[in-house]
Write an enzyme that holds these catalytic residues in place. Structure first.
Site, PDB file in Angstrom:
ATOM      1  N   TRP A 138       0.831  -1.213   0.000  1.00  0.00           N
ATOM      2  CA  TRP A 138       0.000   0.000   0.000  1.00  0.00           C
ATOM      3  C   TRP A 138       0.863   1.260   0.000  1.00  0.00           C
ATOM      4  O   TRP A 138       0.638   2.173  -0.788  1.00  0.00           O
ATOM      5  CB  TRP A 138      -0.933   0.013   1.217  1.00  0.00           C
ATOM      6  CG  TRP A 138      -1.812   1.228   1.275  1.00  0.00           C
ATOM      7  CD1 TRP A 138      -3.015   1.410   0.651  1.00  0.00           C
ATOM      8  CD2 TRP A 138      -1.542   2.454   1.983  1.00  0.00           C
ATOM      9  NE1 TRP A 138      -3.514   2.671   0.932  1.00  0.00           N
ATOM     10  CE2 TRP A 138      -2.634   3.326   1.736  1.00  0.00           C
ATOM     11  CE3 TRP A 138      -0.498   2.889   2.795  1.00  0.00           C
ATOM     12  CZ2 TRP A 138      -2.701   4.603   2.288  1.00  0.00           C
ATOM     13  CZ3 TRP A 138      -0.554   4.160   3.345  1.00  0.00           C
ATOM     14  CH2 TRP A 138      -1.658   5.000   3.079  1.00  0.00           C
ATOM     15  N   GLY A 157      -5.863  -2.850  -2.163  1.00  0.00           N
ATOM     16  CA  GLY A 157      -5.943  -3.032  -0.724  1.00  0.00           C
ATOM     17  C   GLY A 157      -6.360  -1.789   0.037  1.00  0.00           C
ATOM     18  O   GLY A 157      -6.527  -1.841   1.262  1.00  0.00           O
ATOM     19  N   ASP A 158      -6.554  -0.675  -0.666  1.00  0.00           N
ATOM     20  CA  ASP A 158      -6.926   0.569   0.002  1.00  0.00           C
ATOM     21  C   ASP A 158      -8.397   0.531   0.417  1.00  0.00           C
ATOM     22  O   ASP A 158      -9.290   0.340  -0.419  1.00  0.00           O
ATOM     23  CB  ASP A 158      -6.681   1.754  -0.944  1.00  0.00           C
ATOM     24  CG  ASP A 158      -6.941   3.081  -0.269  1.00  0.00           C
ATOM     25  OD1 ASP A 158      -6.013   3.622   0.348  1.00  0.00           O
ATOM     26  OD2 ASP A 158      -8.090   3.573  -0.342  1.00  0.00           O
ATOM     27  N   LEU A 159      -8.651   0.732   1.700  1.00  0.00           N
ATOM     28  CA  LEU A 159     -10.021   0.602   2.216  1.00  0.00           C
ATOM     29  C   LEU A 159     -10.948   1.671   1.653  1.00  0.00           C
ATOM     30  O   LEU A 159     -12.136   1.424   1.442  1.00  0.00           O
ATOM     31  CB  LEU A 159     -10.008   0.650   3.740  1.00  0.00           C
ATOM     32  CG  LEU A 159      -9.266  -0.501   4.440  1.00  0.00           C
ATOM     33  CD1 LEU A 159      -9.305  -0.325   5.951  1.00  0.00           C
ATOM     34  CD2 LEU A 159      -9.854  -1.851   4.034  1.00  0.00           C
ATOM     35  N   ILE A 161     -10.792   3.072  -1.370  1.00  0.00           N
ATOM     36  CA  ILE A 161     -11.153   2.689  -2.731  1.00  0.00           C
ATOM     37  C   ILE A 161     -12.130   1.525  -2.712  1.00  0.00           C
ATOM     38  O   ILE A 161     -13.074   1.470  -3.503  1.00  0.00           O
ATOM     39  CB  ILE A 161      -9.885   2.363  -3.553  1.00  0.00           C
ATOM     40  CG1 ILE A 161      -9.117   3.668  -3.846  1.00  0.00           C
ATOM     41  CG2 ILE A 161     -10.229   1.648  -4.858  1.00  0.00           C
ATOM     42  CD1 ILE A 161      -7.871   3.477  -4.670  1.00  0.00           C
TER      43      ILE A 161
END
Length: 227
Positions: A138, A157-159, A161
């Site tokens: 990330w 893996g970006d919450l 997005i």
């Protein structure tokens, strides 16, 4: 077209992004043109990302501001002169202090040569950066986007997005955001960065919080615009 300091997107690039994805097309129409100012100091950018891991934006900003006030000019040499106790006093955890020390030492010795990153491809950069303690995929992807302005980066893996993608397609919040992104990603290639920025912007502008899904936002905002 990219200047040295700003990442912008040609009309043709945005049209290519939206041509195969009507939902993304609606989001782009709601938000309009998008651009991003690149972080020119590569070391400072990595420090900021390390500090901000697993924190809210507000908490990360607060701690970074305190850190900056303590350290002054953010360089490897400046960070390494402070004790753990002094660094803890601004709100840094023991773990994050270890990360910042490892980063500072590797940059100082050129084991991680930040000046060479521009000439590397994305996978090479990921490999170099993730050799540093505390820098995972990330953080490397944030660097690729916000420091180097690479245009084909999708941080699955970006919450943020993930949440915006669930909202975009009207999926329940407990659906697997990562798999949802992956199922749509092929339509966005090779304009992943633009897609990422639009998804983040949906959150930044409050669309995700205010409206249940994209269709509701589209109806409400277009009604508002009518005379």
């Amino acid at each position: 077209m990219n200047s040295n300091k700003t990442l912008t997107f040609e009309k043709s690039e945005i049209e290519a992004l939206t041509a195969r994805d009507p939902a993304m097309g609606k989001l782009v129409a709601l938000i309009g043109d998008i651009s991003m100012t690149k972080r020119e100091d590569h070391f400072q950018s990595l420090v900021r990302s390390c500090i901000g891991q697993q924190l809210s934006v507000k908490a990360a900003q607060t701690i970074y501001a305190r850190f900056q006030e303590l350290v002054g000019e953010i360089t490897p040499e400046a960070i390494l002169q402070f004790s753990d106790e002094e660094l803890r006093s601004v709100g840094l955890s023991k773990q994050k202090i270890a990360y910042l020390r490892d980063l500072s030492e590797k940059v100082q010795t050129k084991e991680v040569d930040l000046d060479q990153l521009e000439s590397m491809d994305n996978d090479q950069i990921r490999k170099v950066l993730t050799s540093v303690k505390g820098i995972g995929p990330w953080t490397a992807e944030m660097f690729l986007i916000f420091s180097l302005g690479r245009t084909n980066v999708l941080p699955v893996g970006d919450l943020g997005i993930q949440r915006a993608c669930q909202w975009l397609y009207g999926r329940e919040r407990d659906s697997n955001g990562k798999k949802l992104i992956q199922s749509h990603a092929e339509k966005w290639h090779p304009h992943y960065t633009a897609a990422s920025l639009y998804l983040w912007e949906a959150i930044n502008r409050g669309l995700v919080a205010e409206y249940r899904n994209l269709d509701e936002a589209w109806i409400q905002l277009n009604n508002v615009k009518k005379p």
